[in-house]
Write an enzyme that holds these catalytic residues in place. Structure first.
Site, PDB file in Angstrom:
ATOM      1  CE  LYS A  77      -3.806   2.103   2.663  1.00 26.40           C
ATOM      2  NZ  LYS A  77      -4.691   1.962   3.844  1.00 26.40           N
ATOM      3  CB  SER A 152      -7.911   3.885   2.647  1.00 27.41           C
ATOM      4  OG  SER A 152      -7.162   3.260   3.679  1.00 27.41           O
ATOM      5  CB  SER A 176      -8.413   0.970   5.503  1.00 23.72           C
ATOM      6  OG  SER A 176      -9.143   2.147   5.281  1.00 23.72           O
TER       7      SER A 176
HETATM    8  N1  GLN Z   1     -13.222   4.780   6.071  1.00 21.12           N
HETATM    9  C1  GLN Z   1     -12.523   5.158   7.254  1.00 21.12           C
HETATM   10  C2  GLN Z   1     -11.992   6.567   7.113  1.00 21.12           C
HETATM   11  O1  GLN Z   1     -12.172   7.142   6.110  1.00 21.12           O
HETATM   12  C3  GLN Z   1     -11.426   4.185   7.564  1.00 21.12           C
HETATM   13  C4  GLN Z   1     -10.211   4.374   6.752  1.00 21.12           C
HETATM   14  C5  GLN Z   1      -9.064   3.540   7.220  1.00 21.12           C
HETATM   15  O2  GLN Z   1      -9.245   2.533   7.913  1.00 21.12           O
HETATM   16  N2  GLN Z   1      -7.876   3.954   6.864  1.00 21.12           N
HETATM   17  O3  GLN Z   1     -11.388   7.097   7.975  1.00 21.12           O
END
Ligand code: GLN
Length: 495
Positions: A77, A152, A176
């Protein structure tokens, strides 16, 4: 034999029997990554670096070294800093940035002999649930290219689901790893907070961020987690446990748990079903495959028990105060002076900061910084941030009382299957609400995973979430592995 869609076990056999070299696997993965360029998963590919790692792995193999991950392709990532490959967190703020060092997790996987095929797409600074909020543009779900892959860690999920690599790293702040794994039909685990070092992970919300593996199977996740987990003095929240770094997450795989035996390996295992996870907001096409999977766990001997996580609804407001608060602090370093893009057009110091940050950050990131700065500001701190921290503690306590009644918690990961690209873009709140089932475990710091259990509307994948108590990842992976020995959802591949 094509390496596409092969898991780590199959690739290990190829390498150990000398039917393929690490270089050949790497070359094929590079080719697959290019052939699937329209999915927009890979953001930086550098053949010479990949092939150099593969050559080193081949040399270790030739010297007779035997280890689980040696020569296996992977992808990272774009939140992890990597030497050689650009590290941008999906942001124009860090466009083209080359890190002088590797993140600890990257370093551990390198030392284990894995071969990096490249960096993969993600929402900017890991803020999002759809991988649409990336400076590289949206990433596409291989099951249906109209659909988001989730976020994400969308690029990681797509790289694995499209069979380019058997494993990719992800990070999970509020879901995410679990949510894109669910939406792309693969397996992913977020370990207990503090298990994997955050050193070199570009920070979003430090008290929540946690790295983990995304792969096809629970077994592959366990193999990679073995190399990822471990105490690190460079991360002040890294957990030093007696056996940290020596824990074998494959240890319980295939073994009967609790009072289990060969025919009913999950006998005595209590699986808690939170009432709040199985109510109105859960769409029927997601619920049906999860119900079927729960019946399968019962057939394997597990007992289903009804539990309650009464503050589930509050996890959304609590998370969307705490995470932006930490983000506003973490992202203050990107000012065009200490770090990040600097605008070419400005008249004084203030306009240099303003223009640099306005140009470098996307709109969602700017929204989070503004919310974070607001909830931390004098006069609002007590009303928002402090309250959210209190709610966070209560949510963690709810999980602990649930774990007096059950050993693992099961439920959905996402209330719906993957939605269409663009469908939720106009209304950020709708997107935040989709995180309802994953935020609780994040706020509590508990391990959670997603396991493919079938398909919903439009033949889009559905994942089941399993949440365990602190440091019970071995048990979680074993439950998922028993399920995968009796199902084939994790083996399906997109057309
Ligand atoms: N969707 C959540 C956010 O936007 C989680 C994102 C994540 O776990 N990095 O913060």
């Amino acid at each position: 034999m094509s390496v596409q869609y092969q898991g780590i076990r199959a690739l290990r056999t190829l390498l150990d029997s000398r039917k393929a070299s690490a270089t050949e696997l790497a070359q094929e993965s590079l080719q697959l990554a290019r052939a699937s360029a329209s999915l927009n998963a890979f953001t930086d590919i550098r053949d010479e670096l990949t092939l150099a790692q593969a050559k080193a792995a081949d040399a270790r193999l030739a010297s007779g070294e035997q280890s689980a991950l040696l020569g296996i392709p992977m992808a990272h990532k774009d939140i992890f800093v990597t030497q050689g490959w650009a590290s941008t967190a999906g942001s124009n703020m860090l466009k083209g940035y080359l890190s002088p060092f590797d993140a600890e997790v990257v370093d551990r996987l390198n030392k284990a002999g894995m071969v990096n095929v490249g960096k993969v797409n993600c929402d900017e600074f890991a803020m999002g649930s759809s991988n649409e909020k990336s400076a590289f543009g949206p990433c596409h779900n291989p099951w249906d290219t109209q659909a988001v892959p989730g976020g994400s860690s969308g690029g990681s999920a797509v790289a694995v689901a499209s069979g380019v690599v058997p494993m990719a790293t992800g990070t999970d702040t509020g879901g995410s790893i679990r949510q894109p794994a669910s939406l792309c039909g693969i397996t992913g685990i977020k370990p207990t907070y503090g298990s994997c070092s955050r050193y070199g992970m570009i920070a979003y919300a430090s008290s929540l961020d946690q790295a983990g593996p995304m792969a096809r199977t629970a077994e592959d996740c366990a193999l990679v987690l073995n190399a990822m987990v471990g105490f690190d003095t460079k991360d002040s929240t890294s957990v030093e446990r007696p056996r940290a770094g020596q824990e074998d997450f494959t240890g319980l795989l295939g073994q009967p748990l609790k009072n289990g035996d060969a025919t009913q390996p999950l006998k005595g295992l209590r699986v808690g079903l939170p009432a709040e996870f199985f109510c109105d907001g859960l769409s029927a096409d997601v619920r049906a495959p999860i119900d079927a999977a729960l019946r399968q766990l019962e057939q394997l001997g597990a007992t289903l028990v009804n539990i309650s996580l009464p503050r589930t609804e509050l996890s959304i407001p609590a998370y969307y105060v705490i995470a932006p608060a930490e983000a506003s602090s973490n992202l203050s370093r990107f000012d065009g002076v200490r770090y990040g893009h600097r605008a070419s057009d400005y008249t004084d110091l203030k306009s240099m900061y303003e223009n640099s940050r306005s140009e470098g950050f996307g709109l969602e990131v700017q929204r989070r910084i503004m919310i974070g700065a607001y909830v931390l500001s004098h006069g609002y701190y007590d009303a928002y941030y402090l309250q959210a921290q209190k709610v966070r503690r209560l949510i963690a306590q709810d999980f602990q009382s649930a774990f007096t009644q059950c050993d693992v918690i099961a439920g959905p990961v996402s209330p719906t299957v993957a939605w269409n690209i663009g469908a939720l873009n106009a209304d950020p709140i709708q997107m935040y609400l989709a995180d309802i089932y994953t935020l609780g475990a994040s706020l509590a710091g508990l391990p959670g995973m997603s396991v493919p259990v079938g398909f919903g509307q439009g033949n889009r994948p559905v994942g089941m979430q399993l949440i365990g108590n602190y440091f019970q990842e071995g048990e979680l992976l074993a439950v998922a592995d028993h399920y995968q020995r009796h199902s084939d959802w994790h083996l399906r591949t997109p057309a």
